[in-house]
Design a protein around this motif. Structure first.
Motif, short mmCIF file in Angstrom:
data_model
loop_
_atom_site.label_atom_id
_atom_site.label_comp_id
_atom_site.label_asym_id
_atom_site.label_seq_id
_atom_site.Cartn_x
_atom_site.Cartn_y
_atom_site.Cartn_z
N THR A 124 -79.64 -45.64 19.81
CA THR A 124 -79.63 -44.24 20.25
C THR A 124 -78.72 -43.36 19.40
OG1 THR A 124 -77.92 -44.77 21.87
CG2 THR A 124 -80.20 -44.80 22.65
N SER A 125 -77.65 -43.93 18.83
CA SER A 125 -76.75 -43.09 18.02
C SER A 125 -77.41 -42.74 16.70
CB SER A 125 -75.42 -43.83 17.77
OG SER A 125 -75.60 -44.84 16.82
N PRO A 126 -77.20 -41.53 16.20
CA PRO A 126 -77.82 -41.12 14.94
C PRO A 126 -77.42 -42.02 13.76
CG PRO A 126 -76.81 -39.23 16.04
CD PRO A 126 -76.44 -40.45 16.82
N THR A 127 -76.19 -42.54 13.77
CA THR A 127 -75.73 -43.41 12.68
C THR A 127 -76.56 -44.68 12.60
OG1 THR A 127 -73.48 -42.57 12.95
CG2 THR A 127 -73.72 -44.63 11.75
N LEU A 128 -76.71 -45.39 13.74
CA LEU A 128 -77.45 -46.65 13.75
C LEU A 128 -78.96 -46.40 13.63
CD1 LEU A 128 -75.55 -48.70 16.48
CD2 LEU A 128 -75.16 -48.63 14.01
N LYS A 129 -79.41 -45.33 14.23
CA LYS A 129 -80.84 -44.99 14.19
C LYS A 129 -81.28 -44.67 12.76
CE LYS A 129 -83.53 -42.63 17.53
NZ LYS A 129 -83.63 -41.52 18.46
N GLY A 130 -80.36 -44.13 11.95
CA GLY A 130 -80.69 -43.70 10.60
C GLY A 130 -80.61 -44.80 9.54
N ILE A 131 -80.26 -46.04 9.92
CA ILE A 131 -80.17 -47.13 8.94
C ILE A 131 -81.57 -47.44 8.41
CG2 ILE A 131 -79.64 -49.59 8.61
CD1 ILE A 131 -77.40 -49.24 10.69
N SER A 132 -81.73 -47.37 7.07
CA SER A 132 -83.04 -47.66 6.49
C SER A 132 -82.95 -48.61 5.30
CB SER A 132 -83.73 -46.37 6.06
OG SER A 132 -82.98 -45.76 5.03
N ALA A 133 -81.74 -49.00 4.89
CA ALA A 133 -81.60 -49.90 3.75
C ALA A 133 -80.36 -50.76 3.91
CB ALA A 133 -81.52 -49.10 2.45
N TRP A 134 -80.32 -51.84 3.15
CA TRP A 134 -79.14 -52.70 3.11
C TRP A 134 -79.00 -53.25 1.70
CZ3 TRP A 134 -79.13 -57.95 1.93
CH2 TRP A 134 -80.37 -58.56 1.84
N SER A 135 -77.78 -53.62 1.35
CA SER A 135 -77.53 -54.27 0.06
C SER A 135 -76.37 -55.25 0.24
CB SER A 135 -77.22 -53.24 -1.02
OG SER A 135 -76.04 -52.53 -0.71
N LEU A 136 -76.24 -56.13 -0.71
CA LEU A 136 -75.19 -57.14 -0.67
C LEU A 136 -74.29 -56.90 -1.87
CD1 LEU A 136 -74.25 -59.66 0.86
CD2 LEU A 136 -75.71 -61.02 -0.61
N SER A 137 -73.03 -56.63 -1.61
CA SER A 137 -72.04 -56.39 -2.66
C SER A 137 -70.99 -57.49 -2.54
CB SER A 137 -71.43 -55.01 -2.48
OG SER A 137 -70.42 -54.78 -3.43
N GLY A 138 -71.18 -58.57 -3.33
CA GLY A 138 -70.33 -59.75 -3.19
C GLY A 138 -70.64 -60.42 -1.87
N SER A 139 -69.65 -60.51 -0.99
CA SER A 139 -69.90 -61.05 0.34
C SER A 139 -69.94 -59.96 1.39
CB SER A 139 -68.83 -62.08 0.70
OG SER A 139 -67.56 -61.46 0.77
N GLN A 140 -69.93 -58.72 0.96
CA GLN A 140 -69.94 -57.59 1.89
C GLN A 140 -71.36 -57.03 2.00
OE1 GLN A 140 -67.85 -53.88 0.80
NE2 GLN A 140 -66.71 -54.14 2.72
N VAL A 141 -71.79 -56.79 3.25
CA VAL A 141 -73.11 -56.20 3.52
C VAL A 141 -72.91 -54.70 3.70
CG1 VAL A 141 -75.09 -56.17 5.07
CG2 VAL A 141 -73.88 -58.31 4.66
N VAL A 142 -73.71 -53.93 2.94
CA VAL A 142 -73.62 -52.47 3.02
C VAL A 142 -74.92 -51.97 3.66
CG1 VAL A 142 -73.37 -50.31 1.74
CG2 VAL A 142 -72.21 -52.38 0.94
N LEU A 143 -74.79 -51.29 4.82
CA LEU A 143 -75.94 -50.68 5.48
C LEU A 143 -75.99 -49.22 5.03
CD1 LEU A 143 -75.51 -52.14 9.09
CD2 LEU A 143 -76.98 -52.98 7.24
N ALA A 144 -77.19 -48.76 4.65
CA ALA A 144 -77.33 -47.40 4.11
C ALA A 144 -78.31 -46.59 4.93
CB ALA A 144 -77.79 -47.48 2.66
N GLY A 145 -78.17 -45.26 4.83
CA GLY A 145 -79.06 -44.33 5.53
C GLY A 145 -80.28 -44.02 4.70
#
Length: 197
Positions: free
Chosen positions: A145-166
């Motif tokens: 329901t939150s705009p931040t989580l609702k707007g997630i449309s991509a992901w990437s892996l930077s080393g061992s860190q997961v980056v969620l993108a809009g």
């Protein structure tokens, strides 16, 4: 006169039963092949010498086994009553994986599929695929329901860190491994975010 008409038909049927004209030797198929010489030329006679082979060289990696067993090594046939009882093997010790090594071994395929996404008091679903997308690979959420989580449309892996993108490819949240199948981090707004399965 009827026999005269049937004779060519009977002759044709008889020859057809033989397969072909070549099979009965009536055609050009039965030509003889000329073979020059089907024997090999003789080999010069050389006397063959007979000698014993030297013993094989010792392999430095082979366990030390005697070449021939000593006379005392012959054992009488075993019978079940004289055999000692079998002792069970000691169980293998299982050690927990090193978390720093586990983080270094995180791969893209480890993240594929559905995850339970949580941020604040909200809980929804996150899906990650390997389809190329703006900001990395395609991600989608369901039930957020939150705009931040609702707007997630991509992901990437930077080393061992997961980056969620809009939707524009800009990072929305960064998460690090926090155990088996669990990632914790924070959104760019500072709110804690985690996903697990």
């Amino acid at each position: 006169m009827r026999v005269g008409r049937l004779a060519p038909i009977l002759l044709t049927a008889a020859l057809a039963g033989c397969g072909s004209f070549g099979a009965v030797g009536l055609g050009p198929v039965d030509q003889q092949r000329v073979v020059d010489n089907d024997t090999l030329p003789p080999v010069a006679a050389v006397p063959i010498e007979k000698s014993a082979l030297p013993p094989p060289a010792a392999d430095p990696n082979a366990p030390g086994l005697p070449a021939t067993p000593p006379a005392s090594a012959t054992l009488p046939p075993a019978d079940a009553a004289t055999l000692p009882p079998a002792t069970p093997a000691a169980p293998a010790q299982v050690t927990a994986p090193n978390t720093s090594t586990a983080r270094a071994e995180l791969g893209r395929t480890d993240l594929l599929g559905g995850w339970s996404l949580k941020s604040g008091g909200e809980s929804c679903q996150l899906f990650m695929t390997l389809t190329s997308w703006t900001g990395g690979y395609r991600a989608s959420t369901r039930g957020c329901t939150s705009p931040t989580l609702k707007g997630i449309s991509a992901w990437s892996l930077s080393g061992s860190q997961v980056v969620l993108a809009g939707s524009g490819g800009s990072p929305v949240a960064r998460l690090s491994p926090a155990g088996t199948n669990r990632f914790e981090g924070s959104a760019d707004s500072g709110q804690p975010v985690s996903f697990s399965r």
